[in-house]
Write a protein that holds these residues in place. Structure first.
Motif, PDB file in Angstrom:
ATOM      1  N   MET A   1      10.206 -14.072   2.150  1.00 23.49           N
ATOM      2  CA  MET A   1       8.942 -13.577   1.641  1.00 23.49           C
ATOM      3  C   MET A   1       8.133 -14.746   1.084  1.00 23.49           C
ATOM      4  SD  MET A   1       8.421 -10.687  -1.212  1.00 23.49           S
ATOM      5  CE  MET A   1       6.834 -10.329  -1.818  1.00 23.49           C
ATOM      6  N   THR A   2       6.917 -14.873   1.512  1.00 22.57           N
ATOM      7  CA  THR A   2       6.038 -15.946   1.069  1.00 22.57           C
ATOM      8  C   THR A   2       5.199 -15.470  -0.113  1.00 22.57           C
ATOM      9  OG1 THR A   2       5.889 -16.776   3.315  1.00 22.57           O
ATOM     10  CG2 THR A   2       4.225 -17.532   1.762  1.00 22.57           C
ATOM     11  N   VAL A   3       5.213 -16.251  -1.197  1.00 17.02           N
ATOM     12  CA  VAL A   3       4.405 -15.923  -2.362  1.00 17.02           C
ATOM     13  C   VAL A   3       3.110 -16.708  -2.269  1.00 17.02           C
ATOM     14  CG1 VAL A   3       4.276 -16.005  -4.872  1.00 17.02           C
ATOM     15  CG2 VAL A   3       6.444 -15.523  -3.760  1.00 17.02           C
ATOM     16  N   ARG A   4       1.990 -16.003  -2.259  1.00 21.44           N
ATOM     17  CA  ARG A   4       0.692 -16.668  -2.172  1.00 21.44           C
ATOM     18  C   ARG A   4       0.223 -17.050  -3.559  1.00 21.44           C
ATOM     19  NH1 ARG A   4      -2.900 -15.551   2.501  1.00 21.44           N
ATOM     20  NH2 ARG A   4      -1.505 -14.870   4.122  1.00 21.44           N
ATOM     21  N   LYS A   5      -0.265 -18.278  -3.665  1.00 25.35           N
ATOM     22  CA  LYS A   5      -0.819 -18.756  -4.918  1.00 25.35           C
ATOM     23  C   LYS A   5      -2.333 -18.690  -4.825  1.00 25.35           C
ATOM     24  CE  LYS A   5       2.403 -22.275  -4.445  1.00 25.35           C
ATOM     25  NZ  LYS A   5       2.583 -23.670  -4.306  1.00 25.35           N
ATOM     26  N   LYS A   6      -2.969 -18.110  -5.848  1.00 26.26           N
ATOM     27  CA  LYS A   6      -4.423 -18.065  -5.875  1.00 26.26           C
ATOM     28  C   LYS A   6      -4.920 -19.437  -6.290  1.00 26.26           C
ATOM     29  CE  LYS A   6      -8.302 -15.558  -7.754  1.00 26.26           C
ATOM     30  NZ  LYS A   6      -8.731 -14.480  -8.644  1.00 26.26           N
ATOM     31  N   LYS A   7      -5.702 -20.070  -5.444  1.00 19.85           N
ATOM     32  CA  LYS A   7      -6.199 -21.420  -5.709  1.00 19.85           C
ATOM     33  C   LYS A   7      -7.695 -21.372  -5.932  1.00 19.85           C
ATOM     34  CE  LYS A   7      -2.509 -23.368  -2.998  1.00 19.85           C
ATOM     35  NZ  LYS A   7      -2.102 -24.171  -1.873  1.00 19.85           N
ATOM     36  N   ARG A   8      -8.142 -22.105  -6.956  1.00 18.65           N
ATOM     37  CA  ARG A   8      -9.569 -22.164  -7.277  1.00 18.65           C
ATOM     38  C   ARG A   8     -10.001 -23.619  -7.281  1.00 18.65           C
ATOM     39  NH1 ARG A   8      -9.450 -19.545 -12.985  1.00 18.65           N
ATOM     40  NH2 ARG A   8      -7.714 -20.947 -13.028  1.00 18.65           N
ATOM     41  N   PHE A   9     -11.151 -23.897  -6.698  1.00 20.91           N
ATOM     42  CA  PHE A   9     -11.677 -25.253  -6.717  1.00 20.91           C
ATOM     43  C   PHE A   9     -12.409 -25.506  -8.023  1.00 20.91           C
ATOM     44  CE2 PHE A   9     -10.718 -25.088  -2.279  1.00 20.91           C
ATOM     45  CZ  PHE A   9     -10.389 -26.395  -1.978  1.00 20.91           C
ATOM     46  N   ILE A  10     -12.346 -26.736  -8.500  1.00 21.30           N
ATOM     47  CA  ILE A  10     -12.993 -27.142  -9.741  1.00 21.30           C
ATOM     48  C   ILE A  10     -14.279 -27.867  -9.367  1.00 21.30           C
ATOM     49  CG2 ILE A  10     -12.740 -28.438 -11.881  1.00 21.30           C
ATOM     50  CD1 ILE A  10      -9.672 -28.271 -11.388  1.00 21.30           C
ATOM     51  N   ALA A  11     -15.406 -27.218  -9.561  1.00 18.51           N
ATOM     52  CA  ALA A  11     -16.708 -27.766  -9.164  1.00 18.51           C
ATOM     53  C   ALA A  11     -17.041 -29.026  -9.944  1.00 18.51           C
ATOM     54  CB  ALA A  11     -17.799 -26.731  -9.375  1.00 18.51           C
ATOM     55  N   GLY A  12     -17.425 -30.059  -9.226  1.00 21.95           N
ATOM     56  CA  GLY A  12     -17.872 -31.304  -9.847  1.00 21.95           C
ATOM     57  C   GLY A  12     -16.758 -32.224 -10.303  1.00 21.95           C
ATOM     58  N   ALA A  13     -15.502 -31.816 -10.133  1.00 24.54           N
ATOM     59  CA  ALA A  13     -14.377 -32.644 -10.578  1.00 24.54           C
ATOM     60  C   ALA A  13     -14.121 -33.787  -9.594  1.00 24.54           C
ATOM     61  CB  ALA A  13     -13.127 -31.799 -10.720  1.00 24.54           C
ATOM     62  N   THR A  14     -13.677 -34.916 -10.135  1.00 21.06           N
ATOM     63  CA  THR A  14     -13.382 -36.100  -9.326  1.00 21.06           C
ATOM     64  C   THR A  14     -11.891 -36.393  -9.371  1.00 21.06           C
ATOM     65  OG1 THR A  14     -15.541 -37.021  -9.875  1.00 21.06           O
ATOM     66  CG2 THR A  14     -13.919 -38.544  -9.009  1.00 21.06           C
ATOM     67  N   CYS A  15     -11.292 -36.639  -8.232  1.00 22.59           N
ATOM     68  CA  CYS A  15      -9.869 -36.972  -8.160  1.00 22.59           C
ATOM     69  C   CYS A  15      -9.635 -38.334  -8.814  1.00 22.59           C
ATOM     70  CB  CYS A  15      -9.404 -37.003  -6.708  1.00 22.59           C
ATOM     71  SG  CYS A  15      -7.682 -37.540  -6.511  1.00 22.59           S
ATOM     72  N   PRO A  16      -8.671 -38.435  -9.735  1.00 21.87           N
ATOM     73  CA  PRO A  16      -8.414 -39.716 -10.388  1.00 21.87           C
ATOM     74  C   PRO A  16      -7.815 -40.763  -9.449  1.00 21.87           C
ATOM     75  CG  PRO A  16      -6.826 -38.084 -11.127  1.00 21.87           C
ATOM     76  CD  PRO A  16      -7.830 -37.373 -10.261  1.00 21.87           C
ATOM     77  N   GLN A  17      -7.246 -40.335  -8.333  1.00 22.29           N
ATOM     78  CA  GLN A  17      -6.618 -41.286  -7.411  1.00 22.29           C
ATOM     79  C   GLN A  17      -7.576 -41.764  -6.314  1.00 22.29           C
ATOM     80  OE1 GLN A  17      -2.616 -40.379  -6.330  1.00 22.29           O
ATOM     81  NE2 GLN A  17      -2.752 -41.474  -4.398  1.00 22.29           N
ATOM     82  N   CYS A  18      -8.165 -40.822  -5.565  1.00 20.39           N
ATOM     83  CA  CYS A  18      -8.999 -41.226  -4.422  1.00 20.39           C
ATOM     84  C   CYS A  18     -10.492 -41.190  -4.748  1.00 20.39           C
ATOM     85  CB  CYS A  18      -8.701 -40.353  -3.210  1.00 20.39           C
ATOM     86  SG  CYS A  18      -9.283 -38.648  -3.339  1.00 20.39           S
ATOM     87  N   LYS A  19     -10.864 -40.683  -5.932  1.00 26.39           N
ATOM     88  CA  LYS A  19     -12.254 -40.627  -6.412  1.00 26.39           C
ATOM     89  C   LYS A  19     -13.141 -39.675  -5.614  1.00 26.39           C
ATOM     90  CE  LYS A  19     -11.208 -43.859  -9.378  1.00 26.39           C
ATOM     91  NZ  LYS A  19     -10.285 -43.450 -10.365  1.00 26.39           N
ATOM     92  N   ALA A  20     -12.550 -38.802  -4.796  1.00 27.91           N
ATOM     93  CA  ALA A  20     -13.332 -37.817  -4.055  1.00 27.91           C
ATOM     94  C   ALA A  20     -13.839 -36.738  -5.007  1.00 27.91           C
ATOM     95  CB  ALA A  20     -12.485 -37.189  -2.948  1.00 27.91           C
ATOM     96  N   ILE A  21     -15.034 -36.252  -4.756  1.00 26.27           N
ATOM     97  CA  ILE A  21     -15.653 -35.234  -5.599  1.00 26.27           C
ATOM     98  C   ILE A  21     -15.498 -33.860  -4.940  1.00 26.27           C
ATOM     99  CG2 ILE A  21     -17.822 -34.467  -6.639  1.00 26.27           C
ATOM    100  CD1 ILE A  21     -18.705 -37.394  -6.642  1.00 26.27           C
ATOM    101  N   ASP A  22     -15.288 -32.828  -5.761  1.00 22.96           N
ATOM    102  CA  ASP A  22     -15.153 -31.435  -5.302  1.00 22.96           C
ATOM    103  C   ASP A  22     -13.956 -31.222  -4.373  1.00 22.96           C
ATOM    104  OD1 ASP A  22     -17.342 -30.609  -6.772  1.00 22.96           O
ATOM    105  OD2 ASP A  22     -18.736 -30.841  -5.113  1.00 22.96           O
TER     106      ASP A  22
END
Length: 68
Positions: free
Chosen positions: A1-22
């Motif tokens: 049985m696969t448990v689905r995780k509800k994922k939400r995007f964080i608007a305007g956030a920047t990745c600390p590693q690759c610096k990509a936005i959104d």
């Protein structure tokens, strides 16, 4: 049985590693909030409250041992 995780995007956030936005998504895994970058895969997790309070500014914590 696969448990689905509800994922939400964080608007305007920047990745600390690759610096990509959104590209950061927030989800719960085993009752722990985690953030993952969909661009580079970098992950971060929110520490449990008792762990966060135990950290001292002048020291670096490697982990928490919970004997059972």
């Amino acid at each position: 049985m696969t448990v689905r995780k509800k994922k939400r995007f964080i608007a305007g956030a920047t990745c600390p590693q690759c610096k990509a936005i959104d590209t950061l998504m927030l989800f719960l895994e085993n009752n722990v909030e985690k953030v993952e970058c969909v661009s580079c895969g970098h992950q971060m997790a929110q520490p449990e409250p008792q762990v966060a309070k135990a950290v001292r500014n002048s020291e670096t914590m490697i982990g928490v041992f919970k004997p059972e």
